[in-house]
Design an enzyme around this catalytic site. Sequence first.
Site, short mmCIF file in Angstrom:
data_model
loop_
_atom_site.label_atom_id
_atom_site.label_comp_id
_atom_site.label_asym_id
_atom_site.label_seq_id
_atom_site.Cartn_x
_atom_site.Cartn_y
_atom_site.Cartn_z
N GLY A 80 0.95 -1.47 -0.72
CA GLY A 80 0.23 -0.13 0.05
C GLY A 80 0.47 1.38 -0.36
N ASP B 124 -4.08 -12.46 4.40
CA ASP B 124 -5.51 -12.13 4.56
C ASP B 124 -5.34 -11.68 5.89
OD1 ASP B 124 -7.58 -11.11 4.96
OD2 ASP B 124 -8.86 -13.11 3.90
N TYR C 266 -9.08 -1.03 4.69
CA TYR C 266 -9.94 -1.42 3.79
C TYR C 266 -10.01 0.04 4.31
CZ TYR C 266 -14.35 -1.02 1.26
OH TYR C 266 -15.07 -0.69 0.58
N ASP D 191 -8.26 9.80 11.76
CA ASP D 191 -8.90 10.94 12.67
C ASP D 191 -9.98 11.13 11.75
OD1 ASP D 191 -8.32 11.42 9.26
OD2 ASP D 191 -9.62 12.73 8.38
N TYR E 89 -16.65 3.76 7.57
CA TYR E 89 -14.81 3.49 7.12
C TYR E 89 -14.33 3.77 8.52
CZ TYR E 89 -9.69 4.61 6.35
OH TYR E 89 -9.10 5.19 6.85
N LYS F 53 -12.68 1.22 12.05
CA LYS F 53 -11.50 1.49 12.22
C LYS F 53 -11.17 2.17 13.65
CE LYS F 53 -7.92 2.44 9.93
NZ LYS F 53 -6.92 2.04 9.81
N TRP G 287 -5.18 12.68 5.81
CA TRP G 287 -4.98 13.46 4.47
C TRP G 287 -3.69 12.75 4.22
CZ3 TRP G 287 -6.73 19.26 3.51
CH2 TRP G 287 -8.00 19.17 4.09
N1 LIG Z 1 -5.48 7.37 3.24
C1 LIG Z 1 -5.49 8.34 3.95
O1 LIG Z 1 -6.02 9.16 3.29
C2 LIG Z 1 -5.39 7.89 5.35
C3 LIG Z 1 -5.31 8.96 6.11
C4 LIG Z 1 -5.55 8.30 7.14
C5 LIG Z 1 -5.44 6.97 8.13
N2 LIG Z 1 -5.15 5.88 6.68
C6 LIG Z 1 -4.96 4.82 7.70
O2 LIG Z 1 -3.26 4.62 7.14
C7 LIG Z 1 -3.07 3.18 7.10
C8 LIG Z 1 -2.36 2.41 5.83
O3 LIG Z 1 -3.42 3.64 4.79
P1 LIG Z 1 -2.49 3.57 3.01
O4 LIG Z 1 -2.91 4.33 2.27
O5 LIG Z 1 -1.69 3.37 2.65
O6 LIG Z 1 -3.57 2.04 2.16
P2 LIG Z 1 -3.67 1.70 1.31
O7 LIG Z 1 -2.71 2.38 0.53
O8 LIG Z 1 -5.16 1.11 0.27
O9 LIG Z 1 -2.78 0.13 1.16
C9 LIG Z 1 -3.72 -0.74 1.91
C10 LIG Z 1 -3.06 -2.39 2.04
O10 LIG Z 1 -3.51 -2.98 2.63
C11 LIG Z 1 -4.01 -4.47 1.61
N3 LIG Z 1 -5.50 -5.25 2.30
C12 LIG Z 1 -6.49 -4.78 1.44
N4 LIG Z 1 -7.53 -6.02 2.56
C13 LIG Z 1 -6.49 -6.73 3.00
C14 LIG Z 1 -6.75 -7.63 3.74
N5 LIG Z 1 -7.64 -8.45 4.24
N6 LIG Z 1 -5.14 -8.44 4.23
C15 LIG Z 1 -4.29 -7.95 3.74
N7 LIG Z 1 -3.48 -7.03 2.91
C16 LIG Z 1 -4.83 -5.81 2.84
C17 LIG Z 1 -4.50 -3.54 0.66
O11 LIG Z 1 -4.64 -3.97 -0.77
P3 LIG Z 1 -5.64 -3.84 -1.92
O12 LIG Z 1 -5.10 -2.13 -2.43
O13 LIG Z 1 -5.42 -4.80 -2.93
O14 LIG Z 1 -7.26 -3.25 -1.09
C18 LIG Z 1 -3.15 -2.54 0.40
O15 LIG Z 1 -2.30 -3.04 -0.39
C19 LIG Z 1 -4.63 2.41 6.49
O16 LIG Z 1 -4.82 2.07 8.24
C20 LIG Z 1 -5.66 3.84 6.64
O17 LIG Z 1 -6.55 3.31 7.28
C21 LIG Z 1 -4.84 6.60 5.48
#
Ligand SMILES: NC(=O)c1ccc[n+]([C@@H]2O[C@H](COP(=O)([O-])OP(=O)(O)OC[C@H]3O[C@@H](n4cnc5c(N)ncnc54)[C@H](OP(=O)(O)O)[C@@H]3O)[C@@H](O)[C@H]2O)c1
Length: 293
Positions: A9, A34, A59, A100, A123, A127, A148
């Site tokens: 990710g 998974d 997710y 957040d 979502y 979380k 963000w």
């Molecule tokens: N992005 C934001 O703006 C943001 C903001 C606040 C907090 N966060 C948190 O920061 C963290 C990292 O976010 P990110 O943006 O790097 O997320 P991301 O790019 O969506 O990466 C998440 C990874 O987890 C994989 N995944 C999904 N379901 C899975 C499962 N059942 N088992 C194993 N792996 C699985 C995804 O695969 P697929 O791509 O194939 O689904 C993806 O490779 C997360 O906890 C998110 O909630 C993100």
Amino acid sequence: MIWIVGNKGMLGTELELRLSELGMESFGTDRDCDIADPAALEAAAAGKRVDWIVNCSAYTAVDRAEEEEELARRVNAAGVGALARLAARLGASLVHVSTDYVFDGAGTRPYREEDPIGPACAYGRTKAEGEALLRAAWDRHFIVRTAWLYGRHGKNFVYSMLKLMAEREELGVVADQVGSPTWARDLAGAIARIVESGSAAYGTYHFTDEGETSWYEFAREILRLALEARLLAREPRLRPLSTDQYPSKVRRPAYSVLSKEKIRSVLGIAPPDWRESLGRFIRDLRERGMPAA
Ligand SMILES: NC(=O)c1ccc[n+]([C@@H]2O[C@H](COP(=O)([O-])OP(=O)(O)OC[C@H]3O[C@@H](n4cnc5c(N)ncnc54)[C@H](OP(=O)(O)O)[C@@H]3O)[C@@H](O)[C@H]2O)c1
């Protein structure tokens, strides 16, 4: 040995890179293991000495989660519970990344870790449940809430804006939601420092880049830097929108600024200013180009 769960990710990719730069030994899993399947988790850890687990998997499709809340819950809540139970069995410290969106977004000053939560969308609910399951299962944990995020790998606001700015004469961007743009590389650096320090100051922390802005002002800064870096050939017009004018299935938090006071004072981690980090990110894009989709 550090296990990066979700290493493909946006954040996981940056963390893997950062740990390798620091010479810290890690291995990663993503969809191949998974998170909601305890047997798959056991198998991934088998035969390894896992000292730390960092959960970057989630997710993250915020809009889609409104229709697929159970799927989101499976990963963001049940999966986190399963990982926490395995960490407890292995005696491994666990860093988990949260959001957040656990807050309702009605605040008027930066949210502190102990402020009451009140997620306003599916979502955010899943979380928040993941956080609770982790706290109940294993005390040697760090929950790092962020917001963000943008970065080199995966979909994010900066890429969406650059694409739309190249295609359109004019675009509207929401101007009444406030938060802190955060480079995934900065968050990866903060997590690497927690692990490297071997800190036992377990608990919940907030990390974003420093400063606050609206999506509209964030877009204006992206435009300014992209023109300067010649990533865009011409300048589209940006129009501020109100939340009501922007169609969305999800009520996004109006105010998402997180206080970094605790992570600064307890862990000695000082986040960089968001404008400086965005500048470094755009310069990096100019030098290395965008990754292949
Ligand atoms: N992005 C934001 O703006 C943001 C903001 C606040 C907090 N966060 C948190 O920061 C963290 C990292 O976010 P990110 O943006 O790097 O997320 P991301 O790019 O969506 O990466 C998440 C990874 O987890 C994989 N995944 C999904 N379901 C899975 C499962 N059942 N088992 C194993 N792996 C699985 C995804 O695969 P697929 O791509 O194939 O689904 C993806 O490779 C997360 O906890 C998110 O909630 C993100």
